[in-house]
Write a protein that holds these residues in place. Structure first.
Motif, PDB file in Angstrom:
ATOM      1  N   SER A   6       2.689   6.134  -6.933  1.00 60.17           N
ATOM      2  CA  SER A   6       2.955   5.110  -5.925  1.00 60.17           C
ATOM      3  C   SER A   6       4.118   4.218  -6.348  1.00 60.17           C
ATOM      4  O   SER A   6       4.950   3.847  -5.525  1.00 60.17           O
ATOM      5  CB  SER A   6       1.711   4.257  -5.683  1.00 60.17           C
ATOM      6  N   GLY A   7       4.172   3.894  -7.619  1.00 56.16           N
ATOM      7  CA  GLY A   7       5.284   3.091  -8.128  1.00 56.16           C
ATOM      8  C   GLY A   7       6.612   3.824  -8.038  1.00 56.16           C
ATOM      9  O   GLY A   7       7.641   3.247  -7.683  1.00 56.16           O
ATOM     10  N   MET A   8       6.588   5.120  -8.336  1.00 58.19           N
ATOM     11  CA  MET A   8       7.816   5.916  -8.226  1.00 58.19           C
ATOM     12  C   MET A   8       8.267   6.031  -6.775  1.00 58.19           C
ATOM     13  O   MET A   8       9.459   5.950  -6.472  1.00 58.19           O
ATOM     14  CB  MET A   8       7.596   7.313  -8.818  1.00 58.19           C
ATOM     15  N   ALA A   9       7.331   6.215  -5.861  1.00 52.88           N
ATOM     16  CA  ALA A   9       7.680   6.292  -4.439  1.00 52.88           C
ATOM     17  C   ALA A   9       8.266   4.971  -3.952  1.00 52.88           C
ATOM     18  O   ALA A   9       9.231   4.956  -3.182  1.00 52.88           O
ATOM     19  CB  ALA A   9       6.461   6.678  -3.614  1.00 52.88           C
ATOM     20  N   ILE A  47       3.765  -0.922  -2.557  1.00 51.31           N
ATOM     21  CA  ILE A  47       3.343  -1.878  -3.580  1.00 51.31           C
ATOM     22  C   ILE A  47       2.093  -2.634  -3.141  1.00 51.31           C
ATOM     23  O   ILE A  47       1.144  -2.786  -3.910  1.00 51.31           O
ATOM     24  CB  ILE A  47       4.503  -2.840  -3.907  1.00 51.31           C
ATOM     25  N   VAL A  48       2.088  -3.095  -1.882  1.00 51.13           N
ATOM     26  CA  VAL A  48       0.922  -3.832  -1.381  1.00 51.13           C
ATOM     27  C   VAL A  48      -0.295  -2.915  -1.314  1.00 51.13           C
ATOM     28  O   VAL A  48      -1.406  -3.318  -1.666  1.00 51.13           O
ATOM     29  CB  VAL A  48       1.240  -4.460  -0.002  1.00 51.13           C
ATOM     30  N   ASN A  49      -0.087  -1.676  -0.886  1.00 53.60           N
ATOM     31  CA  ASN A  49      -1.197  -0.721  -0.810  1.00 53.60           C
ATOM     32  C   ASN A  49      -1.776  -0.439  -2.192  1.00 53.60           C
ATOM     33  O   ASN A  49      -2.983  -0.240  -2.347  1.00 53.60           O
ATOM     34  CB  ASN A  49      -0.725   0.577  -0.154  1.00 53.60           C
ATOM     35  N   LEU A  50      -0.935  -0.430  -3.193  1.00 54.93           N
ATOM     36  CA  LEU A  50      -1.393  -0.192  -4.557  1.00 54.93           C
ATOM     37  C   LEU A  50      -2.337  -1.297  -5.024  1.00 54.93           C
ATOM     38  O   LEU A  50      -3.361  -1.031  -5.647  1.00 54.93           O
ATOM     39  CB  LEU A  50      -0.189  -0.091  -5.495  1.00 54.93           C
ATOM     40  N   MET A  52      -3.955  -3.525  -2.972  1.00 57.65           N
ATOM     41  CA  MET A  52      -5.028  -3.815  -2.024  1.00 57.65           C
ATOM     42  C   MET A  52      -5.928  -2.604  -1.788  1.00 57.65           C
ATOM     43  O   MET A  52      -6.708  -2.592  -0.852  1.00 57.65           O
ATOM     44  CB  MET A  52      -4.426  -4.255  -0.687  1.00 57.65           C
ATOM     45  N   ARG A  53      -5.823  -1.569  -2.595  1.00 59.24           N
ATOM     46  CA  ARG A  53      -6.537  -0.318  -2.374  1.00 59.24           C
ATOM     47  C   ARG A  53      -8.054  -0.511  -2.339  1.00 59.24           C
ATOM     48  O   ARG A  53      -8.749   0.132  -1.581  1.00 59.24           O
ATOM     49  CB  ARG A  53      -6.178   0.667  -3.472  1.00 59.24           C
ATOM     50  N   ASP A  54      -8.587  -1.401  -3.147  1.00 57.24           N
ATOM     51  CA  ASP A  54     -10.033  -1.576  -3.217  1.00 57.24           C
ATOM     52  C   ASP A  54     -10.577  -2.467  -2.110  1.00 57.24           C
ATOM     53  O   ASP A  54     -11.764  -2.479  -1.850  1.00 57.24           O
ATOM     54  CB  ASP A  54     -10.424  -2.168  -4.572  1.00 57.24           C
ATOM     55  N   ASN A  55      -9.704  -3.220  -1.445  1.00 49.82           N
ATOM     56  CA  ASN A  55     -10.128  -4.143  -0.402  1.00 49.82           C
ATOM     57  C   ASN A  55      -9.925  -3.484   0.957  1.00 49.82           C
ATOM     58  O   ASN A  55      -8.840  -3.507   1.520  1.00 49.82           O
ATOM     59  CB  ASN A  55      -9.316  -5.438  -0.502  1.00 49.82           C
ATOM     60  N   ASN A  56     -10.977  -2.897   1.513  1.00 49.34           N
ATOM     61  CA  ASN A  56     -10.869  -2.158   2.768  1.00 49.34           C
ATOM     62  C   ASN A  56     -10.707  -3.057   3.983  1.00 49.34           C
ATOM     63  O   ASN A  56     -10.367  -2.582   5.052  1.00 49.34           O
ATOM     64  CB  ASN A  56     -12.102  -1.264   2.960  1.00 49.34           C
ATOM     65  N   GLU A  57     -10.945  -4.355   3.841  1.00 48.67           N
ATOM     66  CA  GLU A  57     -10.844  -5.265   4.979  1.00 48.67           C
ATOM     67  C   GLU A  57      -9.402  -5.439   5.444  1.00 48.67           C
ATOM     68  O   GLU A  57      -9.148  -5.630   6.624  1.00 48.67           O
ATOM     69  CB  GLU A  57     -11.420  -6.631   4.612  1.00 48.67           C
ATOM     70  N   ASN A  58      -8.454  -5.388   4.533  1.00 50.86           N
ATOM     71  CA  ASN A  58      -7.066  -5.677   4.877  1.00 50.86           C
ATOM     72  C   ASN A  58      -6.211  -4.428   5.058  1.00 50.86           C
ATOM     73  O   ASN A  58      -4.994  -4.519   5.075  1.00 50.86           O
ATOM     74  CB  ASN A  58      -6.439  -6.562   3.796  1.00 50.86           C
ATOM     75  N   LEU A  59      -6.813  -3.269   5.209  1.00 53.71           N
ATOM     76  CA  LEU A  59      -6.032  -2.055   5.345  1.00 53.71           C
ATOM     77  C   LEU A  59      -5.211  -2.024   6.630  1.00 53.71           C
ATOM     78  O   LEU A  59      -4.131  -1.450   6.664  1.00 53.71           O
ATOM     79  CB  LEU A  59      -6.927  -0.825   5.262  1.00 53.71           C
ATOM     80  N   VAL A  60      -5.700  -2.641   7.688  1.00 54.27           N
ATOM     81  CA  VAL A  60      -4.933  -2.681   8.931  1.00 54.27           C
ATOM     82  C   VAL A  60      -3.648  -3.483   8.716  1.00 54.27           C
ATOM     83  O   VAL A  60      -2.579  -3.077   9.161  1.00 54.27           O
ATOM     84  CB  VAL A  60      -5.777  -3.285  10.074  1.00 54.27           C
ATOM     85  N   VAL A  62      -2.091  -3.894   5.889  1.00 51.06           N
ATOM     86  CA  VAL A  62      -1.228  -3.137   4.979  1.00 51.06           C
ATOM     87  C   VAL A  62      -0.508  -2.036   5.739  1.00 51.06           C
ATOM     88  O   VAL A  62       0.708  -1.842   5.588  1.00 51.06           O
ATOM     89  CB  VAL A  62      -2.056  -2.552   3.812  1.00 51.06           C
ATOM     90  N   TYR A  63      -1.219  -1.325   6.581  1.00 45.41           N
ATOM     91  CA  TYR A  63      -0.591  -0.231   7.312  1.00 45.41           C
ATOM     92  C   TYR A  63       0.265  -0.714   8.471  1.00 45.41           C
ATOM     93  O   TYR A  63       1.079   0.046   8.992  1.00 45.41           O
ATOM     94  CB  TYR A  63      -1.635   0.787   7.765  1.00 45.41           C
ATOM     95  N   SER A  64       0.109  -1.962   8.876  1.00 46.11           N
ATOM     96  CA  SER A  64       1.013  -2.499   9.899  1.00 46.11           C
ATOM     97  C   SER A  64       2.433  -2.651   9.340  1.00 46.11           C
ATOM     98  O   SER A  64       3.402  -2.567  10.093  1.00 46.11           O
ATOM     99  CB  SER A  64       0.487  -3.821  10.447  1.00 46.11           C
TER     100      SER A  64
END
Length: 87
Positions: A6-9, A47-50, A52-60, A62-64
């Motif tokens: 994820s960091g390389m991407a 970076i944010v997804n990396l 916030m991966r464990d917090n499923n509440e904020n996935l929307v 992150v993907y926005s």
């Protein structure tokens, strides 16, 4: 290993954004500016997804960020095709 990839991407998205910024500085074409911004947003998403991966509440949220990046690419393509031809 997933964190490393994820960091390389994210780093590669930042580099791609820098290439498009360089093309924009040479041509002053908004197409390249839109693409630079979209690649930087994709890097921010990685970076944010990396983190916030464990917090499923904020996935929307992150993907926005990713959605906005892809909308910017669509806007760049539409803007380029709708532009008046140069003489």
């Amino acid at each position: 290993m997933n964190e490393f990839l994820s960091g390389m991407a994210a780093a590669l998205c930042l580099v791609a954004g820098l290439f498009f910024l360089r093309f924009w500085r040479k041509t002053r074409d908004r197409f390249f500016a839109f693409f630079a911004a979209s690649f930087w947003l994709m890097a921010v998403h990685r970076i944010v997804n990396l983190y916030m991966r464990d917090n499923n509440e904020n996935l929307v949220g992150v993907y926005s960020i990713r959605l906005i990046a892809f909308v910017l690419i669509l806007v760049a393509i539409i803007d380029k095709n709708r532009a008046a031809p140069r003489k």
